[in-house]
Each structure stands twice: as structure tokens, then as C-alpha cells.
Design a protein around this motif. Structure first.
Motif, mmCIF file in Angstrom:
data_model
loop_
_atom_site.group_PDB
_atom_site.id
_atom_site.type_symbol
_atom_site.label_atom_id
_atom_site.label_comp_id
_atom_site.label_asym_id
_atom_site.label_seq_id
_atom_site.Cartn_x
_atom_site.Cartn_y
_atom_site.Cartn_z
ATOM 1 N N MET A 1 32.361 25.960 54.839
ATOM 2 C CA MET A 1 33.020 27.061 54.150
ATOM 3 C C MET A 1 33.184 26.711 52.680
ATOM 4 S SD MET A 1 36.654 28.686 55.119
ATOM 5 C CE MET A 1 37.601 29.553 53.926
ATOM 6 N N ILE A 2 32.830 27.612 51.838
ATOM 7 C CA ILE A 2 33.001 27.412 50.408
ATOM 8 C C ILE A 2 34.381 27.920 50.008
ATOM 9 C CG2 ILE A 2 32.211 28.118 48.131
ATOM 10 C CD1 ILE A 2 29.408 28.130 49.147
ATOM 11 N N GLN A 3 35.212 27.021 49.483
ATOM 12 C CA GLN A 3 36.540 27.402 49.012
ATOM 13 C C GLN A 3 36.475 27.664 47.514
ATOM 14 O OE1 GLN A 3 39.043 24.146 50.067
ATOM 15 N NE2 GLN A 3 39.110 24.703 52.219
ATOM 16 N N ILE A 4 37.109 28.750 47.109
ATOM 17 C CA ILE A 4 37.062 29.152 45.709
ATOM 18 C C ILE A 4 38.479 29.372 45.202
ATOM 19 C CG2 ILE A 4 36.344 30.957 44.103
ATOM 20 C CD1 ILE A 4 33.972 31.462 45.941
ATOM 21 N N ALA A 5 38.755 28.849 44.014
ATOM 22 C CA ALA A 5 40.002 29.137 43.322
ATOM 23 C C ALA A 5 39.620 29.682 41.952
ATOM 24 C CB ALA A 5 40.855 27.884 43.179
ATOM 25 N N LEU A 6 40.281 30.726 41.534
ATOM 26 C CA LEU A 6 40.042 31.306 40.216
ATOM 27 C C LEU A 6 41.183 30.906 39.296
ATOM 28 C CD1 LEU A 6 38.972 34.922 41.260
ATOM 29 C CD2 LEU A 6 37.497 32.990 40.763
ATOM 30 N N SER A 7 40.884 30.654 38.048
ATOM 31 C CA SER A 7 41.902 30.302 37.071
ATOM 32 C C SER A 7 41.758 31.216 35.862
ATOM 33 C CB SER A 7 41.735 28.840 36.641
ATOM 34 O OG SER A 7 42.649 28.533 35.611
ATOM 35 N N TYR A 8 42.891 31.761 35.446
ATOM 36 C CA TYR A 8 42.900 32.613 34.260
ATOM 37 C C TYR A 8 44.198 32.361 33.514
ATOM 38 C CZ TYR A 8 42.664 36.733 31.286
ATOM 39 O OH TYR A 8 42.631 37.572 30.200
ATOM 40 N N LYS A 9 44.075 32.039 32.234
ATOM 41 C CA LYS A 9 45.224 31.738 31.385
ATOM 42 C C LYS A 9 46.121 30.683 32.013
ATOM 43 C CE LYS A 9 45.258 36.077 28.919
ATOM 44 N NZ LYS A 9 46.028 37.229 28.461
ATOM 45 N N ASN A 10 45.504 29.575 32.420
ATOM 46 C CA ASN A 10 46.183 28.413 32.996
ATOM 47 C C ASN A 10 46.955 28.718 34.272
ATOM 48 O OD1 ASN A 10 45.290 26.639 30.982
ATOM 49 N ND2 ASN A 10 46.930 27.307 29.630
ATOM 50 N N ARG A 11 46.605 29.770 34.962
ATOM 51 C CA ARG A 11 47.221 30.086 36.243
ATOM 52 C C ARG A 11 46.121 30.096 37.295
ATOM 53 N NH1 ARG A 11 50.403 35.405 38.276
ATOM 54 N NH2 ARG A 11 50.959 34.528 40.283
ATOM 55 N N GLU A 12 46.339 29.349 38.355
ATOM 56 C CA GLU A 12 45.342 29.234 39.411
ATOM 57 C C GLU A 12 45.673 30.215 40.529
ATOM 58 O OE1 GLU A 12 44.122 25.763 42.394
ATOM 59 O OE2 GLU A 12 44.033 25.212 40.268
ATOM 60 N N LEU B 1 44.863 31.188 44.320
ATOM 61 C CA LEU B 1 44.272 30.808 45.594
ATOM 62 C C LEU B 1 44.351 31.962 46.575
ATOM 63 C CD1 LEU B 1 45.786 27.227 45.928
ATOM 64 C CD2 LEU B 1 43.469 27.839 45.258
ATOM 65 N N GLN B 2 45.472 32.648 46.578
ATOM 66 C CA GLN B 2 45.667 33.828 47.415
ATOM 67 C C GLN B 2 45.409 35.050 46.540
ATOM 68 O OE1 GLN B 2 46.258 33.528 50.654
ATOM 69 N NE2 GLN B 2 46.270 31.312 50.379
ATOM 70 N N PHE B 3 44.581 35.930 47.006
ATOM 71 C CA PHE B 3 44.149 37.046 46.182
ATOM 72 C C PHE B 3 44.815 38.337 46.651
ATOM 73 C CE2 PHE B 3 40.611 33.984 46.376
ATOM 74 C CZ PHE B 3 40.678 33.544 45.063
ATOM 75 N N GLU B 4 46.116 38.488 46.311
ATOM 76 C CA GLU B 4 46.834 39.704 46.687
ATOM 77 C C GLU B 4 46.268 40.925 45.953
ATOM 78 O OE1 GLU B 4 48.714 37.204 45.023
ATOM 79 O OE2 GLU B 4 49.227 36.107 46.838
ATOM 80 N N ASP B 5 45.907 40.701 44.718
ATOM 81 C CA ASP B 5 45.366 41.761 43.877
ATOM 82 C C ASP B 5 43.958 42.096 44.367
ATOM 83 O OD1 ASP B 5 44.070 43.191 41.800
ATOM 84 O OD2 ASP B 5 45.403 42.305 40.315
ATOM 85 N N SER B 6 43.713 43.363 44.633
ATOM 86 C CA SER B 6 42.409 43.752 45.180
ATOM 87 C C SER B 6 41.259 43.450 44.220
ATOM 88 C CB SER B 6 42.408 45.226 45.565
ATOM 89 O OG SER B 6 42.594 46.022 44.419
ATOM 90 N N SER B 7 41.488 43.551 42.923
ATOM 91 C CA SER B 7 40.404 43.261 41.985
ATOM 92 C C SER B 7 40.077 41.769 41.983
ATOM 93 C CB SER B 7 40.747 43.742 40.579
ATOM 94 O OG SER B 7 41.917 43.116 40.098
ATOM 95 N N LEU B 8 41.096 40.900 42.082
ATOM 96 C CA LEU B 8 40.830 39.464 42.168
ATOM 97 C C LEU B 8 40.139 39.115 43.478
ATOM 98 C CD1 LEU B 8 43.977 37.648 40.702
ATOM 99 C CD2 LEU B 8 41.643 37.647 39.830
ATOM 100 N N ALA B 9 40.536 39.752 44.546
ATOM 101 C CA ALA B 9 39.889 39.513 45.846
ATOM 102 C C ALA B 9 38.427 39.916 45.785
ATOM 103 C CB ALA B 9 40.619 40.274 46.944
#
Length: 85
Positions: free
Chosen positions: A1-12, A14-22
Motif C-alpha cells: 500500500m502506498i501511503q501519502i501525506a500532503l503538506s501545505y504551508k507547514n501543515r501535514e 494525513l486524514q483528508f476530511e476536505d473533499s478536495s484534499l481527498a
């Protein structure tokens, strides 16, 4: 499984509550799977993740994989051959 974390403005993220981030995370996962197709079996056997920075200077960091596999992943992401000949 490929695990992905997104970082934007020094905030990581992991959980993508926002539908656009998901949606971004899912699209990114699909693209990484396609890019890493030649070594995908090796990637799924190890526990690691991809940290993707979405800031002014986007970049991808590879974490938790063995050094040899990390080198193969990084070469693949640069468009080079994953294997040393």
C-alpha cells in the motif's frame, strides 16, 4: 500500500476530511502507482510513505523505505531507470 501525506504551508495532512484534499490525494496515489509500475511490487512489500509538499516549491520526499528502494523510487521519479545496469 502506498501511503501519502500532503503538506501545505507547514501543515501535514494525513486524514483528508476536505473533499478536495481527498481528491488530490487519490489522484496523486493513482499517478504514483502508474509511475512506480515497474517496482510497485517492491514498494508494497515495505512500509514507507510519500510526503508531498504543495507549497511554492513542490517536492516529494520518500520516507521509511530501505535505502536501495528509496534510491530506485527517487530515480524513477526523476525519469531515470529504476535499476542500475
Amino acid at each position: 500500500m502506498i501511503q501519502i501525506a500532503l503538506s501545505y504551508k507547514n501543515r501535514e495532512y494525513l486524514q483528508f476530511e476536505d473533499s478536495s484534499l481527498a481528491q488530490i490525494a487519490e489522484t496523486t496515489r493513482k499517478l504514483l502507482c502508474a509511475l512506480l509500475e515497474d517496482i510497485y511490487d517492491l514498494v508494497t512489500k515495505e512500509t514507507g510513505r510519500f510526503l508531498i509538499y504543495l507549497d511554492h516549491h513542490p517536492k516529494i520526499e520518500v520516507e521509511g523505505f530501505s535505502p536501495d528502494l528509496s534510491n530506485q523510487i527517487e530515480r524513477t521519479l526523476r525519469g531515470e531507470s529504476a535499476y542500475d545496469y
